[in-house]
Design a protein around this motif. Structure first.
Motif, PDB file in Angstrom:
ATOM      1  N   LEU A   8      -4.354  -2.642  21.677  1.00 12.61           N
ATOM      2  CA  LEU A   8      -4.782  -4.029  21.887  1.00 12.61           C
ATOM      3  C   LEU A   8      -3.625  -4.999  21.680  1.00 12.61           C
ATOM      4  CD1 LEU A   8      -8.249  -4.257  20.084  1.00 12.61           C
ATOM      5  CD2 LEU A   8      -7.784  -4.191  22.534  1.00 12.61           C
ATOM      6  N   LEU A  64     -21.040  -3.170  20.922  1.00 13.67           N
ATOM      7  CA  LEU A  64     -19.817  -2.867  20.189  1.00 13.67           C
ATOM      8  C   LEU A  64     -20.234  -2.367  18.814  1.00 13.67           C
ATOM      9  CD1 LEU A  64     -16.672  -3.087  19.723  1.00 13.67           C
ATOM     10  CD2 LEU A  64     -17.128  -5.414  18.915  1.00 13.67           C
ATOM     11  N   TYR A  71      -9.875  -8.327  27.066  1.00 14.33           N
ATOM     12  CA  TYR A  71     -10.018  -6.866  27.079  1.00 14.33           C
ATOM     13  C   TYR A  71     -11.500  -6.481  27.096  1.00 14.33           C
ATOM     14  CZ  TYR A  71      -9.984  -2.100  25.112  1.00 14.33           C
ATOM     15  OH  TYR A  71     -10.205  -0.764  24.871  1.00 14.33           O
ATOM     16  N   ILE A  72     -12.282  -7.068  26.203  1.00 13.37           N
ATOM     17  CA  ILE A  72     -13.724  -6.769  26.128  1.00 13.37           C
ATOM     18  C   ILE A  72     -14.422  -7.209  27.409  1.00 13.37           C
ATOM     19  CG2 ILE A  72     -15.893  -7.399  24.972  1.00 13.37           C
ATOM     20  CD1 ILE A  72     -14.310  -5.347  23.406  1.00 13.37           C
ATOM     21  N   LEU A 105     -13.280  -9.666  19.038  1.00 11.23           N
ATOM     22  CA  LEU A 105     -13.959  -8.605  19.789  1.00 11.23           C
ATOM     23  C   LEU A 105     -15.470  -8.715  19.608  1.00 11.23           C
ATOM     24  CD1 LEU A 105     -11.742  -5.433  19.164  1.00 11.23           C
ATOM     25  CD2 LEU A 105     -11.600  -7.107  21.010  1.00 11.23           C
ATOM     26  N   GLY A 144      -8.031   0.514  18.616  1.00  7.06           N
ATOM     27  CA  GLY A 144      -7.406  -0.769  18.886  1.00  7.06           C
ATOM     28  C   GLY A 144      -5.890  -0.719  18.872  1.00  7.06           C
ATOM     29  N   PHE A 164     -15.528   1.177  18.006  1.00  2.48           N
ATOM     30  CA  PHE A 164     -14.243   0.743  17.459  1.00  2.48           C
ATOM     31  C   PHE A 164     -14.013   1.418  16.115  1.00  2.48           C
ATOM     32  CE2 PHE A 164     -11.028  -1.971  15.644  1.00  2.48           C
ATOM     33  CZ  PHE A 164     -10.261  -2.333  16.743  1.00  2.48           C
ATOM     34  N   ARG A 194      -7.365 -10.170  23.594  1.00  3.17           N
ATOM     35  CA  ARG A 194      -8.345  -9.209  23.083  1.00  3.17           C
ATOM     36  C   ARG A 194      -9.737  -9.527  23.631  1.00  3.17           C
ATOM     37  NH1 ARG A 194      -6.686  -8.830  16.715  1.00  3.17           N
ATOM     38  NH2 ARG A 194      -4.638  -7.898  17.039  1.00  3.17           N
ATOM     39  N   THR A 195     -10.033 -10.810  23.694  1.00  2.00           N
ATOM     40  CA  THR A 195     -11.303 -11.247  24.277  1.00  2.00           C
ATOM     41  C   THR A 195     -11.367 -10.816  25.738  1.00  2.00           C
ATOM     42  OG1 THR A 195     -11.502 -13.113  22.755  1.00  2.00           O
ATOM     43  CG2 THR A 195     -12.707 -13.281  24.835  1.00  2.00           C
TER      44      THR A 195
END
Length: 183
Positions: A71, A119, A81-82, A108, A68, A95, A78-79
């Motif tokens: 990030l 995840l 990104y996922i 995340l 991360g 992670f 970040r949301t």
């Protein structure tokens, strides 16, 4: 002589490891944090990245390992990104905790559950290289087994051709593929 229809649905070059299989490797101490809907998803490659947007370097099917570090600070980003990883076909995210983040960030976890992306937490004691090697060794083993199987089938088909002609070859092909073959 021509073959009609799809003769063999087995793709000998297609190898993959399910997320479920990887999480079952007890020596890695991996822990699913979100995206249980993605447990059956198949990993075709493992890659470590700290890029904030690795999309242009990925082709789908990857397991992303990250601490991360890259990030953004904003939870909304970040949301995104996922969700972005899921959109480009990433299979799972491992992670690493204990360096940049002590725990997997809540946003995340929520985003991964929302989009069905597996995840999991990689504890500090588990090196990313151990996870990547486990995946890549399993993929190599599967590919080797596929080559062995293809070699055995080819030998049987050659023998059948010499002894029984085209009908023998067709019978062996059908047997190897687990379905009908038509000439």
């Amino acid at each position: 002589m021509s073959v009609v229809g799809e003769v063999c649905s087995t793709d000998w070059s297609a190898v993959a490891v399910s997320v479920r299989w990887l999480l079952g490797q007890a020596d890695l101490s991996l822990r699913l944090r979100a995206g249980s809907a993605g447990l059956s998803a198949e990993i075709t490659f493992a890659v470590t990245t700290e890029l904030p947007d690795p999309a242009r370097w990925l082709s789908g099917g990857e397991l992303i390992l990250t601490t991360g570090l890259g990030l953004p600070d904003d939870p909304g980003q970040r949301t995104a990104y996922i969700h972005g990883l899921r959109e480009i076909g990433v299979t799972a995210v491992g992670f690493g905790t204990g360096l940049t983040f002590e725990e997997v960030p809540d946003e995340l976890i929520a985003a991964a559950d929302d989009c069905g992306l597996a995840l999991f937490e990689v504890p500090l004691a588990t090196p990313f290289v151990a996870v990547a090697k486990t995946v890549m060794n399993r993929l190599a083993h599967q590919q080797y087994e596929s080559v062995l199987t293809a070699t055995r089938v080819q030998t049987r088909m050659t023998r059948a051709t010499a002894v029984r002609g085209a009908p023998g070859t067709l019978a062996e092909l059908s047997l190897a593929c687990g379905g009908p073959a038509v000439i």
